[in-house]
Design a protein around this motif. Structure first.
Motif, PDB file in Angstrom:
ATOM      1  N   LYS A  64     -22.717  42.150  -9.300  1.00 30.77           N
ATOM      2  CA  LYS A  64     -22.501  40.913 -10.053  1.00 30.77           C
ATOM      3  C   LYS A  64     -22.522  39.724  -9.094  1.00 30.77           C
ATOM      4  O   LYS A  64     -22.044  39.817  -7.962  1.00 30.77           O
ATOM      5  CB  LYS A  64     -21.173  40.965 -10.786  1.00 30.77           C
ATOM      6  N   ASN A  65     -23.035  38.604  -9.564  1.00 31.12           N
ATOM      7  CA  ASN A  65     -23.065  37.419  -8.706  1.00 31.12           C
ATOM      8  C   ASN A  65     -21.684  36.762  -8.654  1.00 31.12           C
ATOM      9  O   ASN A  65     -20.878  36.887  -9.581  1.00 31.12           O
ATOM     10  CB  ASN A  65     -24.120  36.424  -9.200  1.00 31.12           C
ATOM     11  N   ASP A  66     -21.425  36.071  -7.544  1.00 33.40           N
ATOM     12  CA  ASP A  66     -20.179  35.318  -7.333  1.00 33.40           C
ATOM     13  C   ASP A  66     -18.947  36.186  -7.630  1.00 33.40           C
ATOM     14  O   ASP A  66     -18.029  35.775  -8.338  1.00 33.40           O
ATOM     15  CB  ASP A  66     -20.172  34.070  -8.234  1.00 33.40           C
ATOM     16  N   THR A  67     -18.990  37.430  -7.097  1.00 31.83           N
ATOM     17  CA  THR A  67     -17.907  38.393  -7.356  1.00 31.83           C
ATOM     18  C   THR A  67     -17.457  39.004  -6.035  1.00 31.83           C
ATOM     19  O   THR A  67     -18.297  39.455  -5.246  1.00 31.83           O
ATOM     20  CB  THR A  67     -18.383  39.513  -8.303  1.00 31.83           C
ATOM     21  N   PRO A  68     -16.138  39.049  -5.776  1.00 35.97           N
ATOM     22  CA  PRO A  68     -15.659  39.692  -4.556  1.00 35.97           C
ATOM     23  C   PRO A  68     -15.673  41.212  -4.692  1.00 35.97           C
ATOM     24  O   PRO A  68     -15.235  41.758  -5.706  1.00 35.97           O
ATOM     25  CB  PRO A  68     -14.228  39.162  -4.426  1.00 35.97           C
ATOM     26  N   TYR A  69     -16.203  41.890  -3.684  1.00 35.74           N
ATOM     27  CA  TYR A  69     -16.267  43.345  -3.657  1.00 35.74           C
ATOM     28  C   TYR A  69     -15.489  43.871  -2.448  1.00 35.74           C
ATOM     29  O   TYR A  69     -15.472  43.249  -1.373  1.00 35.74           O
ATOM     30  CB  TYR A  69     -17.710  43.828  -3.581  1.00 35.74           C
TER      31      TYR A  69
END
Length: 485
Positions: free
Chosen positions: A425-430
């Motif tokens: 997902k974009n703009d998502t912390p992993y």
């Protein structure tokens, strides 16, 4: 007087003839008109629902013969069992009386018009023909017992005439209970079944993997009255696709039909791999795999030190499609050693020893994110190699920040230089962690690494940013120009 009497007598005779002719003409004209008003048809024996013969009047007599015409005109009709058929009978005679059909045993076939619904009509019956002055013989769902001679008879212009046709009822090719999957026995003479019925009797031929089979030492027939195929000295190469083809040929019909048969060869188990070693370490886990080819499928047994292994907290056994996996949690040193895999079916038994050796637990790797994309993260992963057991790959676990590791996804990579996690997902912390793998198993996981994917920048935002920059540049240009002046 005498001279005058002769003409008067002649006139009188001519007058009588004229009146008589006129009376006859009117009489026939009235009968013809009545027939025309009734469609040129009347029942010869009453008008009830079971009237079984018909009469016609044709005032336009043709010069051709007045005998009956059966359509189709062939003297033999050939149909398959279960088919439908109708045959018409008509005449061009002036006065056609009492048209009727009789069956093979001389029984008169009845018209049921008006007395029964269409669905209740007998399979064989007659109907008045709407398209011509005649009677149609109707067959529905023809049976084998319906074959024989059928005769149409009538009185045509005062003469008794009749015409017949012979009905042949053939039986289509049927493979009856021929199994779609059949078995041969390795090392023996075995029989493949092709149970066929049909009339005329079909001629049968066989093919294997697209090639026609010729009878000889390898293949033969059971007997002249059987269509089954004998396969001699069966080997594994005799497994495959066989086709039994049946052909009906006669002066009346030709039909061809075939049945594909998947043939398997019953044989004792054979090894499908050559794995005889495995590695693990204390507190590690390992899968010992035993894979064979066998028909019917093999049953598996695992033993160690002459004791049968059963499922427990530290051992699990998974059997499927001629493969058995013994999954071990190595809790102590004595679990290393020889494991015996036994594969068995009704035709034989196969045994193999798989040696579980103690190996080196792989080193914990280090990992860092080198490139962040909108939907991807590129990783750099490194781990120290043991000289005798090099690192062969890495398992990466990753999840969105805030989730539990039980919900994490995994990706396995063979050892390389770049490792990429995609479809994120974009703009998502992993959050991610990595374990290294060698022949003995996986290491413990590395420290956790957190990284956010990039945000999607819309074209509108890009355009707005570009416009603001352009305005600022223009303003600076004007200010500089003004100061110079």
């Amino acid at each position: 007087m005498g001279t005058l009497a002769r003409p008067s007598l002649l006139v009188l005779l001519l007058g009588l003839l004229s009146v008589t002719a006129s009376h006859v003409h009117l009489g026939h004209g009235g009968f013809g008109a009545a027939l025309r008003r009734r469609g040129m048809l009347r029942h010869s024996v009453g008008y009830g629902p079971f009237a079984d013969s018909f009469s016609f009047y044709n005032r336009n007599r043709q010069d051709s013969d007045d005998s009956l015409l059966i359509m189709p005109t062939v003297q033999q009709q050939s149909v398959f069992e279960g088919a439908s058929l109708f045959v018409s009978c008509s005449s061009k005679g002036n006065n056609v009386q009492r048209i009727l059909w009789t069956g093979p045993e001389g029984n008169q076939i009845t018209d049921y018009k008006g007395s029964l619904t269409y669905s209740d009509l007998p399979r064989i019956h007659v109907e008045e023909a709407e398209a011509h002055n005649g009677v149609d013989l109707i067959f529905d769902n023809i049976l084998r017992r319906d074959r024989g001679n059928y005769t149409c008879s009538a009185n045509v212009d005062g003469e008794e005439v009749s015409k017949s046709f012979q009905l042949f009822v053939d039986k289509k090719i049927d493979f009856l209970d021929t199994p779609a999957v059949q078995y041969l026995e390795e090392g023996f003479e075995s029989e493949l079944m092709c149970d066929i019925t049909g009339d005329p009797e079909p001629t049968v031929s066989w093919s294997f993997e697209g090639k026609k089979i010729s009878y000889g030492d390898k293949y033969s027939k059971v007997s002249e009255t059987s269509n089954n195929l004998i396969v001699s000295n069966v080997t594994l190469s005799d497994a495959g696709t066989y086709v039994c083809k049946a052909v009906q040929v006669s002066p009346r019909i030709t039909e061809m039909k075939d049945k594909e048969i998947d043939v398997k060869v019953h044989h004792k188990p054979l090894w499908n791999d050559d794995k005889t070693k495995a590695y693990s370490y204390v507190d590690g886990s390992v899968n010992l795999t035993c894979e064979v080819k066998a028909e019917p499928e093999a049953n598996f047994t695992w033993t160690k030190d002459d004791s049968v292994i059963y499922p427990s907290e530290i051992t699990q056994i998974f059997n499927d499609n001629n493969t058995s996996i013994l999954q071990l949690k190595v809790t102590e040193q004595r679990m290393f050693g020889d494991y015996l895999c036994i594969a068995q079916n009704k035709l034989g038994t196969l045994e193999r020893v798989i040696i579980l050796q103690q190996g080196q637990k792989p080193a914990i790797p280090t990992a860092k994110v080198t490139v962040e994309g909108v939907d991807r993260l590129e990783l750099s992963i490194n781990a120290k190699n043991h000289p005798e057991m090099p690192i062969v790959g890495y398992r990466v676990q990753y999840m969105e920040a805030g989730e539990d590791w039980s919900q994490a996804q995994s990706a396995y990579f063979k050892k390389a230089s770049i490792y990429v996690l995609e479809n994120l997902k974009n703009d998502t912390p992993y959050v991610l962690r990595v374990a290294s793998k060698n022949a003995a198993g996986f290491s413990d996981y590395s420290v956790e690494v957190t990284k956010r994917t990039e945000k999607i920048i819309s074209s509108a935002s890009t355009s707005a940013s570009f416009s603001i920059s352009s305005c600022v540049a223009l303003l600076l240009f004007l200010l500089v120009s003004a100061s110079l002046l």
